[in-house]
Scaffold this active site. Structure first.
Site, PDB file in Angstrom:
ATOM      1  CE1 TYR A  74     -28.886  15.076  50.380  1.00 53.91           C
ATOM      2  CE2 TYR A  74     -28.272  16.950  48.986  1.00 53.91           C
ATOM      3  CZ  TYR A  74     -28.063  16.031  49.576  1.00 53.91           C
ATOM      4  OH  TYR A  74     -26.738  16.110  50.265  1.00 53.91           O
ATOM      5  N   PRO A  78     -21.590  22.261  58.006  1.00 55.47           N
ATOM      6  CG  PRO A  78     -21.325  24.261  56.771  1.00 55.47           C
ATOM      7  CD  PRO A  78     -22.058  22.873  56.786  1.00 55.47           C
ATOM      8  N   GLY A 124     -21.992  16.660  66.286  1.00 51.03           N
ATOM      9  CA  GLY A 124     -22.371  15.349  66.413  1.00 51.03           C
ATOM     10  C   GLY A 124     -22.886  14.776  64.954  1.00 51.03           C
TER      11      GLY A 124
END
Length: 307
Positions: free
Chosen positions: A52, A218, A222
């Site tokens: 990240y 959440p 797609g």
């Protein structure tokens, strides 16, 4: 914030995890506000990964929270490793796992992780090496609990043949609009697209083996196409979300998160927002319990059909 055990462990965690994927570009003050909002709501479980922001997200977090030993005691930190964008491979080798954890600990300015997940499957995995890495990390006190991400039952079983430690979590994509984990179980033996088993029955497997499912993205539809809340592609779903939001006196975001929490698998959804107000809406879902009719109503409104 309600809490529950993580998988079959004794670790008590908030029912909503705070995802830190996008905080790498945040200024210290903004990141501090986001983290402060989480802690004010009792959400002290923070999800990271070494990729990240190329590690920057972990550094920003440690700086924003003002990491010290006393601060660390009030946090539950999870990170992931195994993706190597630098050479475009996945890597579950013992050497890479150990080096990755050392990097994670350094960036987070902590001596241990509460949870380490293997980030996406490695086709060249040698489970004996994973087991050796986990044993060393546990013995050195660097990692207390272990799990996986985006893995199906047979991949987990292969790891469990060699890994001694319980695998307590499996982080998987799941939302009202990306619910094949659920809809395939509703369409058993049917001749329709919803009957296709794309994950080996991973949801039931995790429930049977005390592995907490951690839904990521959440609110996405797609593969990172966008957020379904307020999107013109989902008029029926948004109408139903707005209806329930008005009933419970919360936002549509809260209702969408409550949909995941209503499932009896006792999932732990992972947020992705960097906005304190939206994060607060996500965390309020812990106080909303949808009825069976409302839960199914949202599933159908998202375009899913019942057999």
């Amino acid at each position: 914030m309600r809490t529950q055990k993580l998988g079959g462990s004794e670790l008590m965690v908030p029912v909503v995890a705070v995802g830190c994927m996008r905080i790498d570009a945040m200024e210290r003050e903004a990141a501090s506000r986001l983290i402060g909002t989480a802690l004010e709501h009792g959400a002290n479980f923070f999800d990271h990964a070494d990729i990240y922001g190329a590690g920057r997200s972990e550094e920003v977090f440690a700086d924003a929270v003002g990491m010290t030993s006393s601060v660390r005691e009030g946090l539950i930190l999870q990170s992931k490793c195994g993706i190597r964008p630098d050479i475009q491979t996945f890597d579950f080798s013992r050497e890479h796992i150990l080096a990755s954890v050392d990097g994670i600990l350094s960036r987070l300015r902590t001596e241990y992780l509460d949870v380490l997940l293997l980030h996406r499957p490695d086709a060249l995995v040698e489970p004996e090496e994973v087991a050796a890495a986990f044993d060393q990390l546990e013995q050195e006190g660097k990692v207390r609990h272990f799990g996986v991400s985006n893995q199906h039952p047979r991949q987990i079983e292969l790891l469990k043949k060699y890994v001694r430690q319980p695998l307590v979590a499996n982080q998987l994509q799941l939302s009202i609009t990306n619910a094949t984990m659920i809809t395939s179980g509703l369409n058993v033996n049917m001749e329709n697209a919803s009957a296709v088993d794309r994950d080996g029955g991973v949801l039931d497997y995790c429930r049977l083996h005390d592995i907490t499912v951690q839904p990521w993205s959440p609110f996405q539809f797609g593969f990172f196409e966008g957020v379904f809340i307020g999107h013109a592609k989902f008029p029926a779903l948004n109408a139903k979300l707005d209806e329930l939001a008005a009933k419970y006196g919360v936002s549509s975001t809260t209702v969408a998160m409550a949909w995941l929490l209503r499932h009896p698998a006792r999932m732990q959804p992972v947020t992705g927002t960097t906005t304190p107000e939206r994060l607060a809406d996500c965390l309020r879902a812990a106080d909303v319990t949808l009825t069976r009719e409302e839960w199914y109503g949202l599933l159908i409104a998202a375009g899913n059909t019942l057999p």
